[in-house]
Scaffold this motif. Sequence first.
Motif, PDB file in Angstrom:
ATOM      1  N   SER A  94    -100.532 -52.980   6.834  1.00 35.41           N
ATOM      2  CA  SER A  94    -101.897 -53.495   6.953  1.00 35.41           C
ATOM      3  C   SER A  94    -102.330 -53.485   8.415  1.00 35.41           C
ATOM      4  CB  SER A  94    -101.973 -54.924   6.408  1.00 35.41           C
ATOM      5  OG  SER A  94    -103.234 -55.498   6.680  1.00 35.41           O
ATOM      6  N   PRO A  95    -103.556 -53.022   8.694  1.00 39.92           N
ATOM      7  CA  PRO A  95    -104.050 -53.003  10.083  1.00 39.92           C
ATOM      8  C   PRO A  95    -104.249 -54.409  10.647  1.00 39.92           C
ATOM      9  CG  PRO A  95    -105.799 -52.404   8.546  1.00 39.92           C
ATOM     10  CD  PRO A  95    -104.533 -52.453   7.750  1.00 39.92           C
ATOM     11  N   ASP A  96    -104.222 -55.439   9.784  1.00 44.07           N
ATOM     12  CA  ASP A  96    -104.349 -56.820  10.248  1.00 44.07           C
ATOM     13  C   ASP A  96    -103.140 -57.261  11.077  1.00 44.07           C
ATOM     14  OD1 ASP A  96    -106.613 -56.777   8.753  1.00 44.07           O
ATOM     15  OD2 ASP A  96    -105.879 -58.083   7.160  1.00 44.07           O
ATOM     16  N   ILE A  97    -102.038 -56.548  10.916  1.00 38.80           N
ATOM     17  CA  ILE A  97    -100.785 -56.933  11.581  1.00 38.80           C
ATOM     18  C   ILE A  97    -100.507 -55.940  12.708  1.00 38.80           C
ATOM     19  CG2 ILE A  97     -98.341 -57.446  11.233  1.00 38.80           C
ATOM     20  CD1 ILE A  97    -100.256 -59.231   9.626  1.00 38.80           C
ATOM     21  N   SER A  98    -100.055 -56.449  13.839  1.00 41.12           N
ATOM     22  CA  SER A  98     -99.796 -55.577  14.999  1.00 41.12           C
ATOM     23  C   SER A  98     -98.650 -54.617  14.686  1.00 41.12           C
ATOM     24  CB  SER A  98     -99.439 -56.415  16.226  1.00 41.12           C
ATOM     25  OG  SER A  98     -98.179 -57.036  16.053  1.00 41.12           O
ATOM     26  N   GLU A  99     -98.665 -53.488  15.382  1.00 45.86           N
ATOM     27  CA  GLU A  99     -97.616 -52.490  15.161  1.00 45.86           C
ATOM     28  C   GLU A  99     -96.241 -53.065  15.505  1.00 45.86           C
ATOM     29  OE1 GLU A  99     -96.379 -47.954  16.581  1.00 45.86           O
ATOM     30  OE2 GLU A  99     -98.243 -48.882  17.292  1.00 45.86           O
ATOM     31  N   ARG A 100     -96.200 -53.891  16.560  1.00 42.59           N
ATOM     32  CA  ARG A 100     -94.926 -54.499  16.965  1.00 42.59           C
ATOM     33  C   ARG A 100     -94.357 -55.371  15.848  1.00 42.59           C
ATOM     34  NH1 ARG A 100     -93.527 -59.332  19.371  1.00 42.59           N
ATOM     35  NH2 ARG A 100     -91.645 -59.282  20.683  1.00 42.59           N
ATOM     36  N   THR A 101     -95.222 -56.196  15.245  1.00 41.88           N
ATOM     37  CA  THR A 101     -94.766 -57.084  14.168  1.00 41.88           C
ATOM     38  C   THR A 101     -94.382 -56.269  12.934  1.00 41.88           C
ATOM     39  OG1 THR A 101     -96.190 -58.875  14.955  1.00 41.88           O
ATOM     40  CG2 THR A 101     -95.422 -59.012  12.671  1.00 41.88           C
ATOM     41  N   ARG A 102     -95.157 -55.225  12.640  1.00 42.28           N
ATOM     42  CA  ARG A 102     -94.840 -54.389  11.477  1.00 42.28           C
ATOM     43  C   ARG A 102     -93.456 -53.771  11.621  1.00 42.28           C
ATOM     44  NH1 ARG A 102    -100.275 -52.270  11.986  1.00 42.28           N
ATOM     45  NH2 ARG A 102     -99.428 -50.241  12.590  1.00 42.28           N
ATOM     46  N   ASN A 103     -93.172 -53.229  12.794  1.00 41.62           N
ATOM     47  CA  ASN A 103     -91.874 -52.598  13.026  1.00 41.62           C
ATOM     48  C   ASN A 103     -90.732 -53.610  12.936  1.00 41.62           C
ATOM     49  OD1 ASN A 103     -93.070 -50.110  13.396  1.00 41.62           O
ATOM     50  ND2 ASN A 103     -93.181 -50.294  15.628  1.00 41.62           N
ATOM     51  N   LYS A 104     -90.976 -54.809  13.466  1.00 49.20           N
ATOM     52  CA  LYS A 104     -89.952 -55.855  13.448  1.00 49.20           C
ATOM     53  C   LYS A 104     -89.646 -56.289  12.020  1.00 49.20           C
ATOM     54  CE  LYS A 104     -88.862 -60.285  15.652  1.00 49.20           C
ATOM     55  NZ  LYS A 104     -89.377 -61.350  16.557  1.00 49.20           N
ATOM     56  N   VAL A 105     -90.710 -56.481  11.220  1.00 47.31           N
ATOM     57  CA  VAL A 105     -90.537 -56.897   9.822  1.00 47.31           C
ATOM     58  C   VAL A 105     -89.788 -55.815   9.040  1.00 47.31           C
ATOM     59  CG1 VAL A 105     -91.749 -57.348   7.660  1.00 47.31           C
ATOM     60  CG2 VAL A 105     -92.513 -58.453   9.767  1.00 47.31           C
ATOM     61  N   LYS A 106     -90.174 -54.567   9.224  1.00 52.12           N
ATOM     62  CA  LYS A 106     -89.541 -53.470   8.492  1.00 52.12           C
ATOM     63  C   LYS A 106     -88.064 -53.345   8.855  1.00 52.12           C
ATOM     64  CE  LYS A 106     -93.698 -50.652   7.903  1.00 52.12           C
ATOM     65  NZ  LYS A 106     -94.367 -49.384   8.271  1.00 52.12           N
ATOM     66  N   LYS A 107     -87.742 -53.555  10.145  1.00 53.59           N
ATOM     67  CA  LYS A 107     -86.349 -53.455  10.597  1.00 53.59           C
ATOM     68  C   LYS A 107     -85.495 -54.539   9.930  1.00 53.59           C
ATOM     69  CE  LYS A 107     -83.589 -53.322  14.845  1.00 53.59           C
ATOM     70  NZ  LYS A 107     -82.692 -54.449  14.541  1.00 53.59           N
ATOM     71  N   ILE A 108     -85.995 -55.771   9.934  1.00 53.13           N
ATOM     72  CA  ILE A 108     -85.251 -56.871   9.322  1.00 53.13           C
ATOM     73  C   ILE A 108     -85.133 -56.675   7.811  1.00 53.13           C
ATOM     74  CG2 ILE A 108     -85.305 -59.352   8.818  1.00 53.13           C
ATOM     75  CD1 ILE A 108     -84.425 -58.697  11.647  1.00 53.13           C
ATOM     76  N   ALA A 109     -86.224 -56.251   7.189  1.00 55.44           N
ATOM     77  CA  ALA A 109     -86.216 -56.028   5.732  1.00 55.44           C
ATOM     78  C   ALA A 109     -85.180 -54.973   5.360  1.00 55.44           C
ATOM     79  CB  ALA A 109     -87.601 -55.604   5.253  1.00 55.44           C
ATOM     80  N   SER A 110     -85.106 -53.911   6.163  1.00 51.77           N
ATOM     81  CA  SER A 110     -84.138 -52.849   5.895  1.00 51.77           C
ATOM     82  C   SER A 110     -82.711 -53.350   6.064  1.00 51.77           C
ATOM     83  CB  SER A 110     -84.399 -51.661   6.834  1.00 51.77           C
ATOM     84  OG  SER A 110     -83.432 -50.662   6.666  1.00 51.77           O
ATOM     85  N   GLU A 111     -82.461 -54.130   7.127  1.00 52.54           N
ATOM     86  CA  GLU A 111     -81.125 -54.653   7.385  1.00 52.54           C
ATOM     87  C   GLU A 111     -80.674 -55.620   6.295  1.00 52.54           C
ATOM     88  OE1 GLU A 111     -81.468 -56.363  11.238  1.00 52.54           O
ATOM     89  OE2 GLU A 111     -81.345 -54.441  12.309  1.00 52.54           O
ATOM     90  N   MET A 112     -81.622 -56.370   5.734  1.00 54.28           N
ATOM     91  CA  MET A 112     -81.284 -57.349   4.694  1.00 54.28           C
ATOM     92  C   MET A 112     -81.220 -56.718   3.301  1.00 54.28           C
ATOM     93  SD  MET A 112     -83.579 -60.621   5.935  1.00 54.28           S
ATOM     94  CE  MET A 112     -82.890 -61.744   4.702  1.00 54.28           C
TER      95      MET A 112
END
Length: 335
Positions: free
Chosen positions: A30-48
């Motif tokens: 979603s464009p509402d969320i910064s690219e930095r936060t998007r990448n961080k969320v995706k990284k954690i989601a993948s690791e979990m």
Amino acid sequence: MIKRNKITLKEIAELLGVTTATVSKALRDSPDISERTRNKVKKIASEMGYRPNILARTLIQRRSYILGVIIPDLRISFFSEATRGIYEQARLRDYETILMVHDENPEVERKNLLFLSDLHVDGILLNAAAGIYNYNVYHKLIAEGIPIVCYDRKLDDFDFPSVTIDDQEAAFKLTSEMIDAGRKRIIFLGPHRGISVAKERYQGYFNALLYHHIDFNPDFVIDTDLSRDDGYEKMELALKNGIKPDGVICVGALTAYGAGNAILKSRLSIPSDIMLGEFGDNDVNTRLGVPFLTINQNPYEIGKRAVDLLIDNIETDKKNNPAEHILIETKLIHR
């Protein structure tokens, strides 16, 4: 029972100190969320090892990218090949399939359809069982806005888009081939009412007799269901009762397999005494170990075209357009 510990959006959110809405939007880019936060969320989601809840996503997006497929009988190679065409083409178009089998039982078909409705599939490929048993369910699906495409069999009283062969023409061709081989006492074995393919194949058989100036004998129309056992029993009974055919046109593969076994058990030869013909180019009948005639219906192509037709109806607004009916070419084969 062992409880499955599936990672949730809430757990990811708690770990990152953000809301579940933020996590959800980040995973959806979603464009509402910064690219930095998007990448961080995706990284954690993948690791979990997070995987989205498909049903929850379906309810939110009102799209599942899942097609429901109703199959009559997987023992018949025609349906196996059609199914292969269905799921391969669906994946090419970024859809998945849920395959359900009714075994020619309308009550099982009803349960299958209601289950697919509850899953919110985007559309249904329908190969219906006989009769009007489920007409109220079809109306329910129409009211819910679930597109339906019939493949192999059309459905009386419902002008659903369809992908079939010309069953009447194919039966005419098959019967004519026997007549051209000198056969004049040809039995039609199988249902000749109910499902569309049975009625159309019977009409093609009747038309071929008429065209070739062969008298129609009602005793040579033997009603069966689509099972091997009924085909065997009805063929065996006909031979014991003094009916002496020199050819048999069978509506379905299992019927032909049963009839073929009954003929061979009666110490008659196939095809010298009785020619055997069927629809579907089905591998099950090669087990008889005898030559037979078959109509190759190109089931793989039927499956592919049916998927394309269904997805086109899902992704474009065709509610006010006439239903499209596609005919697939057949081929007469000496097996």
